[in-house]
Design a protein around this motif. Structure first.
Motif, PDB file in Angstrom:
ATOM      1  N   PRO A 122       0.410 -11.729 -13.393  1.00 22.35           N
ATOM      2  CA  PRO A 122      -0.892 -11.147 -13.034  1.00 22.35           C
ATOM      3  C   PRO A 122      -0.963 -10.662 -11.586  1.00 22.35           C
ATOM      4  O   PRO A 122      -0.343 -11.226 -10.687  1.00 22.35           O
ATOM      5  N   LEU A 123      -1.726  -9.579 -11.392  1.00 19.62           N
ATOM      6  CA  LEU A 123      -2.039  -9.094 -10.049  1.00 19.62           C
ATOM      7  C   LEU A 123      -3.041 -10.056  -9.419  1.00 19.62           C
ATOM      8  O   LEU A 123      -3.964 -10.504 -10.077  1.00 19.62           O
ATOM      9  N   ASP A 124      -2.836 -10.365  -8.172  1.00 22.39           N
ATOM     10  CA  ASP A 124      -3.812 -11.158  -7.443  1.00 22.39           C
ATOM     11  C   ASP A 124      -4.185 -10.386  -6.178  1.00 22.39           C
ATOM     12  O   ASP A 124      -3.694  -9.279  -5.942  1.00 22.39           O
ATOM     13  N   LEU A 125      -5.052 -10.946  -5.392  1.00 12.31           N
ATOM     14  CA  LEU A 125      -5.546 -10.254  -4.203  1.00 12.31           C
ATOM     15  C   LEU A 125      -4.419  -9.928  -3.224  1.00 12.31           C
ATOM     16  O   LEU A 125      -4.385  -8.833  -2.656  1.00 12.31           O
ATOM     17  N   LYS A 126      -3.480 -10.850  -3.036  1.00 17.08           N
ATOM     18  CA  LYS A 126      -2.363 -10.601  -2.114  1.00 17.08           C
ATOM     19  C   LYS A 126      -1.534  -9.409  -2.565  1.00 17.08           C
ATOM     20  O   LYS A 126      -1.149  -8.574  -1.748  1.00 17.08           O
ATOM     21  N   LYS A 127      -1.262  -9.318  -3.859  1.00 16.89           N
ATOM     22  CA  LYS A 127      -0.475  -8.195  -4.376  1.00 16.89           C
ATOM     23  C   LYS A 127      -1.239  -6.880  -4.231  1.00 16.89           C
ATOM     24  O   LYS A 127      -0.653  -5.850  -3.884  1.00 16.89           O
ATOM     25  N   LEU A 128      -2.556  -6.920  -4.496  1.00 16.14           N
ATOM     26  CA  LEU A 128      -3.362  -5.710  -4.341  1.00 16.14           C
ATOM     27  C   LEU A 128      -3.382  -5.243  -2.885  1.00 16.14           C
ATOM     28  O   LEU A 128      -3.290  -4.048  -2.600  1.00 16.14           O
ATOM     29  N   ILE A 129      -3.492  -6.196  -1.962  1.00 11.42           N
ATOM     30  CA  ILE A 129      -3.459  -5.846  -0.537  1.00 11.42           C
ATOM     31  C   ILE A 129      -2.098  -5.248  -0.178  1.00 11.42           C
ATOM     32  O   ILE A 129      -2.016  -4.235   0.524  1.00 11.42           O
ATOM     33  N   ALA A 130      -1.031  -5.854  -0.669  1.00 12.87           N
ATOM     34  CA  ALA A 130       0.313  -5.340  -0.394  1.00 12.87           C
ATOM     35  C   ALA A 130       0.473  -3.912  -0.915  1.00 12.87           C
ATOM     36  O   ALA A 130       1.038  -3.050  -0.224  1.00 12.87           O
ATOM     37  N   LEU A 131      -0.035  -3.649  -2.112  1.00  9.84           N
ATOM     38  CA  LEU A 131       0.043  -2.289  -2.665  1.00  9.84           C
ATOM     39  C   LEU A 131      -0.794  -1.321  -1.832  1.00  9.84           C
ATOM     40  O   LEU A 131      -0.363  -0.186  -1.579  1.00  9.84           O
ATOM     41  N   GLY A 132      -1.960  -1.764  -1.392  1.00 13.45           N
ATOM     42  CA  GLY A 132      -2.781  -0.931  -0.517  1.00 13.45           C
ATOM     43  C   GLY A 132      -2.076  -0.624   0.795  1.00 13.45           C
ATOM     44  O   GLY A 132      -2.137   0.503   1.302  1.00 13.45           O
ATOM     45  N   LEU A 133      -1.390  -1.622   1.341  1.00 13.92           N
ATOM     46  CA  LEU A 133      -0.625  -1.403   2.572  1.00 13.92           C
ATOM     47  C   LEU A 133       0.515  -0.413   2.356  1.00 13.92           C
ATOM     48  O   LEU A 133       0.805   0.409   3.234  1.00 13.92           O
ATOM     49  N   MET A 134       1.149  -0.486   1.191  1.00 11.25           N
ATOM     50  CA  MET A 134       2.218   0.487   0.887  1.00 11.25           C
ATOM     51  C   MET A 134       1.649   1.904   0.842  1.00 11.25           C
ATOM     52  O   MET A 134       2.259   2.838   1.377  1.00 11.25           O
ATOM     53  N   LEU A 135       0.502   2.067   0.194  1.00 12.34           N
ATOM     54  CA  LEU A 135      -0.122   3.395   0.136  1.00 12.34           C
ATOM     55  C   LEU A 135      -0.499   3.866   1.543  1.00 12.34           C
ATOM     56  O   LEU A 135      -0.292   5.041   1.887  1.00 12.34           O
ATOM     57  N   GLY A 136      -1.033   2.953   2.360  1.00 15.04           N
ATOM     58  CA  GLY A 136      -1.343   3.297   3.741  1.00 15.04           C
ATOM     59  C   GLY A 136      -0.090   3.653   4.533  1.00 15.04           C
ATOM     60  O   GLY A 136      -0.090   4.607   5.313  1.00 15.04           O
ATOM     61  N   ALA A 137       0.968   2.899   4.320  1.00 14.77           N
ATOM     62  CA  ALA A 137       2.232   3.180   5.009  1.00 14.77           C
ATOM     63  C   ALA A 137       2.798   4.529   4.568  1.00 14.77           C
ATOM     64  O   ALA A 137       3.338   5.275   5.393  1.00 14.77           O
ATOM     65  N   LEU A 138       2.676   4.841   3.290  1.00 15.68           N
ATOM     66  CA  LEU A 138       3.133   6.148   2.802  1.00 15.68           C
ATOM     67  C   LEU A 138       2.371   7.265   3.501  1.00 15.68           C
ATOM     68  O   LEU A 138       2.963   8.257   3.952  1.00 15.68           O
ATOM     69  N   TYR A 139       1.067   7.089   3.645  1.00 13.17           N
ATOM     70  CA  TYR A 139       0.262   8.078   4.367  1.00 13.17           C
ATOM     71  C   TYR A 139       0.739   8.203   5.816  1.00 13.17           C
ATOM     72  O   TYR A 139       0.957   9.313   6.316  1.00 13.17           O
ATOM     73  N   LEU A 140       0.906   7.080   6.509  1.00 15.11           N
ATOM     74  CA  LEU A 140       1.338   7.116   7.902  1.00 15.11           C
ATOM     75  C   LEU A 140       2.728   7.702   8.059  1.00 15.11           C
ATOM     76  O   LEU A 140       3.019   8.417   9.016  1.00 15.11           O
ATOM     77  N   PHE A 141       3.600   7.415   7.107  1.00 13.75           N
ATOM     78  CA  PHE A 141       4.973   7.887   7.162  1.00 13.75           C
ATOM     79  C   PHE A 141       5.024   9.410   7.119  1.00 13.75           C
ATOM     80  O   PHE A 141       5.861  10.021   7.767  1.00 13.75           O
ATOM     81  N   HIS A 142       4.123  10.024   6.380  1.00 13.76           N
ATOM     82  CA  HIS A 142       4.155  11.473   6.193  1.00 13.76           C
ATOM     83  C   HIS A 142       3.096  12.220   6.991  1.00 13.76           C
ATOM     84  O   HIS A 142       3.102  13.442   7.010  1.00 13.76           O
ATOM     85  N   HIS A 143       2.190  11.491   7.645  1.00 18.61           N
ATOM     86  CA  HIS A 143       1.116  12.127   8.393  1.00 18.61           C
ATOM     87  C   HIS A 143       1.657  12.656   9.723  1.00 18.61           C
ATOM     88  O   HIS A 143       2.362  11.973  10.433  1.00 18.61           O
ATOM     89  N   LYS A 144       1.269  13.864  10.042  1.00 18.08           N
ATOM     90  CA  LYS A 144       1.716  14.447  11.324  1.00 18.08           C
ATOM     91  C   LYS A 144       0.573  14.548  12.288  1.00 18.08           C
ATOM     92  O   LYS A 144      -0.528  14.740  12.013  1.00 18.08           O
TER      93      LYS A 144
END
Length: 144
Positions: A122-144
């Motif tokens: 099951p997904l829990d809050l920690k996993k959801l936060i980690a996935l959100g951080l990955m999406l944020g990191a993806l944005y930062l990685f490609h943001h100019k």
């Protein structure tokens, strides 16, 4: 024994990173779809000999598996074509960062719902936060 499989998976990840760079370069020379085709042909030949010399399973049992399990090759071809197309535009690390983020998102859903016959985790809050951080990191990685 768990560490062996983690190390093996790490080495597999290194291979995927190298594959992206190699196939991205091949795609620039011969075309992205052609590069995907060539890569799959070479991989098919390698797997043929692996099955021939080391295979212990029953390849004829393919007729007994659920039909959805046969789409793996199509998914692999799609993934490889996407990487061949994306690498020259966003680089190896940029493409693979997005691929890994996508892999984590879908794998979390597969785990949570037990899709495709997978064991449920099951997904829990920690996993959801980690996935959100990955999406944020993806944005930062490609943001100019």
């Amino acid at each position: 024994m768990k560490w062996f499989y983690l190390l093996l998976s790490l080495i597999g990840g290194l291979a995927v990173g190298m594959q992206a760079a190699v196939n991205g370069g091949l795609g620039k020379k011969v075309g992205p779809i052609e590069a995907t085709f060539i890569s799959f042909c070479v991989g098919t030949a390698a797997l043929f000999f692996m099955v021939l010399f080391w295979g212990k399973g029953n390849i004829l049992a393919v007729s007994e598996v659920p039909k959805f399990q046969l789409i793996g090759g199509i998914l692999g071809a799609f993934y490889l074509a996407v990487v061949v197309i994306a690498v020259p535009k966003v680089g190896v690390s940029g493409a693979l960062f997005a691929v890994i983020t996508g892999q984590l998102l879908i794998s979390a859903l597969i785990d949570h719902f037990g899709l495709f016959g997978a064991q449920q985790f099951p997904l829990d809050l920690k996993k959801l936060i980690a996935l959100g951080l990955m999406l944020g990191a993806l944005y930062l990685f490609h943001h100019k």
